[in-house]
Design a protein around this motif. Structure first.
Motif, mmCIF file in Angstrom:
data_model
loop_
_atom_site.group_PDB
_atom_site.id
_atom_site.type_symbol
_atom_site.label_atom_id
_atom_site.label_comp_id
_atom_site.label_asym_id
_atom_site.label_seq_id
_atom_site.Cartn_x
_atom_site.Cartn_y
_atom_site.Cartn_z
ATOM 1 N N LYS A 1 -42.368 53.154 58.752
ATOM 2 C CA LYS A 1 -41.600 54.166 58.431
ATOM 3 C C LYS A 1 -40.443 54.427 57.156
ATOM 4 O O LYS A 1 -40.583 55.122 56.328
ATOM 5 C CB LYS A 1 -41.394 54.520 59.912
ATOM 6 N N SER A 2 -39.804 53.357 57.229
ATOM 7 C CA SER A 2 -38.971 53.434 55.733
ATOM 8 C C SER A 2 -39.938 53.576 54.581
ATOM 9 O O SER A 2 -38.771 53.324 54.090
ATOM 10 C CB SER A 2 -38.292 52.071 56.606
ATOM 11 N N LEU A 3 -40.921 52.815 54.678
ATOM 12 C CA LEU A 3 -41.422 52.374 52.840
ATOM 13 C C LEU A 3 -41.925 54.051 52.325
ATOM 14 O O LEU A 3 -41.844 53.999 51.794
ATOM 15 C CB LEU A 3 -42.644 51.600 53.773
ATOM 16 N N ALA A 4 -42.363 54.576 53.336
ATOM 17 C CA ALA A 4 -43.187 56.073 53.901
ATOM 18 C C ALA A 4 -42.090 57.013 53.862
ATOM 19 O O ALA A 4 -41.885 58.189 53.413
ATOM 20 C CB ALA A 4 -43.407 56.957 54.666
ATOM 21 N N THR A 5 -40.507 56.877 53.586
ATOM 22 C CA THR A 5 -39.485 57.895 53.956
ATOM 23 C C THR A 5 -38.920 57.508 52.242
ATOM 24 O O THR A 5 -38.245 56.637 51.742
ATOM 25 C CB THR A 5 -38.242 57.276 54.193
ATOM 26 N N PRO A 6 -38.984 59.008 52.010
ATOM 27 C CA PRO A 6 -38.466 59.150 50.937
ATOM 28 C C PRO A 6 -36.972 58.598 50.754
ATOM 29 O O PRO A 6 -36.175 59.322 50.980
ATOM 30 C CB PRO A 6 -38.776 60.287 49.449
ATOM 31 N N ALA A 7 -36.514 58.160 49.868
ATOM 32 C CA ALA A 7 -34.858 57.981 49.477
ATOM 33 C C ALA A 7 -34.296 57.253 48.826
ATOM 34 O O ALA A 7 -34.647 56.503 47.901
ATOM 35 C CB ALA A 7 -34.500 56.392 50.926
ATOM 36 N N GLU A 8 -33.037 57.584 48.266
ATOM 37 C CA GLU A 8 -32.519 56.705 46.964
ATOM 38 C C GLU A 8 -31.854 54.939 47.630
ATOM 39 O O GLU A 8 -31.708 53.996 46.870
ATOM 40 C CB GLU A 8 -30.597 57.535 47.065
ATOM 41 N N LEU A 9 -31.404 54.901 49.497
ATOM 42 C CA LEU A 9 -30.740 53.613 49.786
ATOM 43 C C LEU A 9 -31.852 53.804 50.613
ATOM 44 O O LEU A 9 -31.893 54.215 51.375
ATOM 45 C CB LEU A 9 -29.628 54.126 49.998
ATOM 46 N N PHE A 10 -31.869 51.714 50.148
ATOM 47 C CA PHE A 10 -32.455 50.872 51.353
ATOM 48 C C PHE A 10 -31.490 50.225 52.016
ATOM 49 O O PHE A 10 -31.586 49.350 51.492
ATOM 50 C CB PHE A 10 -34.236 50.976 50.904
ATOM 51 N N ILE A 11 -31.465 50.778 53.533
ATOM 52 C CA ILE A 11 -30.431 49.417 54.502
ATOM 53 C C ILE A 11 -31.843 48.525 55.286
ATOM 54 O O ILE A 11 -32.397 49.261 56.195
ATOM 55 C CB ILE A 11 -29.792 50.442 55.399
ATOM 56 N N TRP A 12 -32.085 47.187 55.340
ATOM 57 C CA TRP A 12 -32.473 46.599 56.370
ATOM 58 C C TRP A 12 -31.762 45.862 57.103
ATOM 59 O O TRP A 12 -31.798 44.914 56.144
ATOM 60 C CB TRP A 12 -33.888 46.101 55.799
ATOM 61 N N ASP A 13 -32.464 46.043 58.252
ATOM 62 C CA ASP A 13 -31.792 44.432 58.700
ATOM 63 C C ASP A 13 -32.938 43.405 59.515
ATOM 64 O O ASP A 13 -33.108 44.049 59.859
ATOM 65 C CB ASP A 13 -30.595 45.367 59.990
ATOM 66 N N GLU A 14 -32.878 42.254 58.703
ATOM 67 C CA GLU A 14 -33.946 41.812 59.464
ATOM 68 C C GLU A 14 -34.854 41.761 59.076
ATOM 69 O O GLU A 14 -35.618 42.360 60.271
ATOM 70 C CB GLU A 14 -33.754 40.557 60.498
#
Length: 506
Positions: free
Chosen positions: A438-451
């Motif tokens: 989901k995160s990889l397929a979401t167009p975004a300017e900032l990625f915040i990944w928790d573990e």
């Protein structure tokens, strides 16, 4: 010295079309510190269960071991830790205390209810039980869950100090690298044993894969040549057949038509041609059997977008907490293209800081925390149990391109048969992959990944590293895997609790 031997072992789950192990034979020495490596779903935990005779199988498994499996099942977590450990393995108190000291666990933890211990403390005390009785043979399945970097290093030192062997399943490559002396890799169609640690395995596997890829290329060229020759011979045979059915030809001098002789010659020619075609096809089929089923790891895609903002996060003397601040003041600026890793022990406030950046923190904030308005943030969360429904419904709800979601899921190792399963009915590993995809397929300017690496295999780790290095998104990451952070992070922020001693700053 003793051995664990598998002879012609075959096993597959009734719910799966293909077998996990097919006529597998293997011999292991029990003094080895063996790392068990493979993609999720390839049979690592299944192999441990087969050793313990917990699953029916065909073949023979020979050993003289009493296996002890980690993590053990704790029936009553409200009991004291001492009573929990006694229920798992009745042993002298001093032996347990000795193991806990080696793991840097306060001995007073024995007299606290087990469910009041932190996840890291629970992991350590359950590990201690495995090694109290040296007659047991430990099977250790994912011991780094819930452990921060300091705790992981403590467990590394603990396992290094043990003279007895064990089998270890872990997706933390640096952790495996430090504690094992042999690696058993469960690959696509075979089990391969390596003499050495994880780094040796990686180097030897890369060399073997390259050799087999070169061999495959040669074999495919030979197959192509054989099939081309067979096709030419077949076409020649068909042309002779057409000639036979055409007008009869005169004999050279007599002027008499000998159609019988012509037909006999054509028949003999066709027979020889068809024999050649058959031989060529058989040779091509034989060559195809020599092709190696190499373990490919397809690259992921990531929808990172550029922004006109130079700075995406600015923190000036930021502290967060409820009744009191969790960590010492933090000041930093994250510019476009930078990847910041938050480093700190369990409970230091890393996830709380991420919540504040996302605007979901409800406690007290001191200092200034600034994020430009209008930027899109894509997240990987620790808790993703609210992901529900079919993948099609999930994609629509999150504004994702459905094909992009499925594409990354398949590359992450989720079988196509799972695509029709509701998310809440998937395994934890599959649900984690949905959250990541989901995160990889979401167009975004900032990625915040928790573990992000929890529940993912070492091949997934490599895929994620590769896509981040290729795309170079702006990111904030919390992750206890030191090798991952060393590979992808441009900056590291140390989150230090307010009550930490000076030594914590070193």
């Amino acid at each position: 010295m003793s051995t664990i031997q598998l002879k012609h072992v075959t096993f597959g789950y009734d719910s799966q079309e293909k077998t996990i192990f097919n006529d597998t034979s293997l011999k292991l020495q029990t003094e080895w510190k063996l790392g068990l490596i493979g993609r999720n779903g390839r049979g690592k935990t299944t192999l441990l269960k087969l050793l313990q005779n917990e699953l029916p199988f065909k073949g023979v498994i020979q050993h003289e071991q009493t296996f002890h499996y980690f993590p053990q099942t704790v029936i009553d977590k409200q009991q004291s830790t001492y009573d929990v450990l006694q229920a798992l393995c009745s042993v002298d108190q001093w032996k347990i205390e000795r193991e806990l000291r080696l793991l840097a666990v306060d001995e007073s933890s024995l007299w606290r209810p087990f469910d009041t211990l932190s996840g890291g403390e629970q992991t350590k005390v359950l590990l201690a039980v495995l090694f109290v009785d040296e007659q047991n043979y430990p099977l250790i399945d994912e011991p780094t869950n819930h452990l921060d970097q300091i705790a992981r290093q403590q467990v590394v030192s603990y396992l290094q100090s043990k003279k007895m062997g064990f089998i270890l399943v872990s997706h933390d490559r640096a952790f495996v690298d430090e504690v094992v002396d042999h690696v058993l890799a469960i690959e696509k169609s075979q089990l391969i044993l390596y003499n050495g640690n994880f780094s040796v395995y990686e180097k030897q596997k890369a060399m073997r894969d390259q050799f087999e890829q070169n061999q495959n290329t040669k074999i495919k060229k030979e197959i192509g040549r054989l099939k081309h020759t067979a096709a030419e011979k077949a076409e020649w045979s068909r042309s002779k057949e057409r000639d036979k059915l055409g007008s009869p030809k005169k004999l050279g001098s007599g002027g008499i038509f000998d159609t019988g002789a012509i037909g006999a010659r054509a028949a003999r020619t066709m027979k020889r041609s068809k024999a050649i075609v058959k031989r060529m096809e058989e040779q091509a089929n034989e060559k195809e059997q020599l092709l190696k089923d190499i373990e490919y790891v397809d690259p992921l895609t990531m929808q990172a977008r550029k922004t006109h903002h130079r700075m995406l996060v600015s923190a000036e003397k930021v502290q967060l907490g409820y009744d009191y601040p969790l960590f010492r003041p933090l000041s930093f600026e994250i510019e476009q293209g930078q990847r910041f890793a938050l480093r700190g022990g369990n409970g230091s406030g890393k996830t709380t800081l991420l919540a504040a950046i996302l605007g979901t923190f409800s406690g007290n904030l001191q200092g200034n925390l600034t994020i430009p308005k209008g930027i899109t943030i894509s997240t990987v969360r620790q808790n993703y149990e609210d992901n529900r429904g079919t993948l099609a419904e999930f994609a629509e709800e999150n504004g994702l391109v459905y094909a992009d979601l499925l594409n990354n899921l398949f590359k992450l190792g989720v079988e196509r048969t799972v695509f029709h399963t509701r998310i809440e009915q998937m395994s934890m590993g599959q649900r984690k992959r949905v959250e990541l995809a989901k995160s990889l397929a979401t167009p975004a300017e900032l990625f915040i990944w928790d573990e992000p690496l929890n529940y993912l295999d070492v091949f997934n780790h490599q895929q994620i590293e590769q896509v981040i290095q290729m795309i170079q998104p702006t990111m904030i990451v919390v992750e206890h895997d030191a090798r991952f952070i060393d590979t992808i992070a441009t900056n590291v922020i140390d989150v230090i609790p307010v009550n930490a001693f000076k030594e914590s700053e070193r």
